[in-house]
Scaffold this motif. Structure first.
Motif, mmCIF file in Angstrom:
data_model
loop_
_atom_site.group_PDB
_atom_site.id
_atom_site.type_symbol
_atom_site.label_atom_id
_atom_site.label_comp_id
_atom_site.label_asym_id
_atom_site.label_seq_id
_atom_site.Cartn_x
_atom_site.Cartn_y
_atom_site.Cartn_z
ATOM 1 N N TYR A 5 35.769 37.075 58.038
ATOM 2 C CA TYR A 5 35.347 35.845 57.375
ATOM 3 C C TYR A 5 33.848 35.785 57.071
ATOM 4 O O TYR A 5 33.450 35.168 56.062
ATOM 5 N N SER B 184 44.054 36.189 47.327
ATOM 6 C CA SER B 184 43.699 35.483 48.557
ATOM 7 C C SER B 184 42.190 35.310 48.670
ATOM 8 O O SER B 184 41.708 34.287 49.162
ATOM 9 N N TYR C 44 40.197 31.684 48.429
ATOM 10 C CA TYR C 44 39.245 31.266 49.455
ATOM 11 C C TYR C 44 38.007 30.659 48.808
ATOM 12 O O TYR C 44 37.516 29.606 49.235
ATOM 13 N N LYS D 115 36.795 26.483 48.634
ATOM 14 C CA LYS D 115 35.511 25.984 49.115
ATOM 15 C C LYS D 115 34.688 25.351 47.992
ATOM 16 O O LYS D 115 33.525 24.995 48.203
#
Length: 213
Positions: A120, A163, A167, A171
């Motif tokens: 991450y 994916s 992400y 955000k």
């Protein structure tokens, strides 16, 4: 008789917000920001490198402090550690249109789109870059090794690229600035005859589609 109510200000609180590492261990381009609340504004903020204000953009890799003093003279010091960037190539002045950057520290569970927990930080660094450079458009490209079938490789590489894109969009990055594509096993960068080569081919890359207006 008379009464006077004196409001006591909330305690001064300082927290580190954005923390982006330096490009190299000798460069002075690390960036960080503070979130300040409580106390009595305005705040005077001084970083250990002499910068002033809620954000600093000339930090070296290593430990730093920032001292916040409010209008009543109350002070609080925040500490942070500026690391090294995971994707140092994502520096606006160094980028060219069409450039491809490999996300080497992005890892997924086997045959899955689930990003491993330790990956991450690299996703967050990419998000910070996109947030700070609002005119840049990128493609997220997924790639696999040659072991599975063509159909499986195309599906998996596309899903993994999606994916990463999801992400960023989740955000708050504008969907017009992020596209994704699965290349399957069409573009190997190493031999598929060894485990190390297959691991290298199993990757996600960032391609710079547009630098700015």
């Amino acid at each position: 008789s008379a009464s006077v109510a004196i409001k006591i200000p909330a305690a001064l609180e300082v927290a580190v917000g954005k923390n982006i590492g330096a490009t190299t261990d000798r460069s002075k381009d690390g960036r960080a920001g503070l979130k300040v609340k409580g106390g009595t504004p305005p705040y005077n903020i001084v970083w250990d490198n002499g910068e002033k204000g809620a954000s600093a953009d000339k930090l070296t890799a290593g430990d730093h402090t920032a001292t916040v003093t409010d209008a009543n003279g109350c002070s609080k010091t925040a500490t942070l550690t500026a690391g090294l960037r995971i994707l140092p190539a994502l520096t606006p002045g160094l980028l060219t249109s069409g450039q491809t950057i490999r996300m080497e520290q992005l890892r997924f569970d086997a045959d899955s789109t689930n990003v491993k927990e330790e990956s991450y930080p690299v996703l967050n660094e990419l998000y910070d870059f996109m947030e700070e450079n609002g005119s840049i458009v990128i493609e997220i490209g997924g790639h696999t090794n040659s072991t599975p079938s063509d159909e499986f490789c195309d599906r998996l590489s596309t899903a993994r690229a999606k994916s990463v894109a999801d992400y960023l969009l989740g955000k708050g990055i504008d969907k017009k600035r992020v596209v994704y594509k699965g290349y399957g096993k069409r573009n190997p960068i190493a031999s598929n005859l060894t485990a190390a080569g297959r691991a290298e081919n199993q990757r996600v890359e960032i391609k710079i589609l547009k630098l700015g207006d």
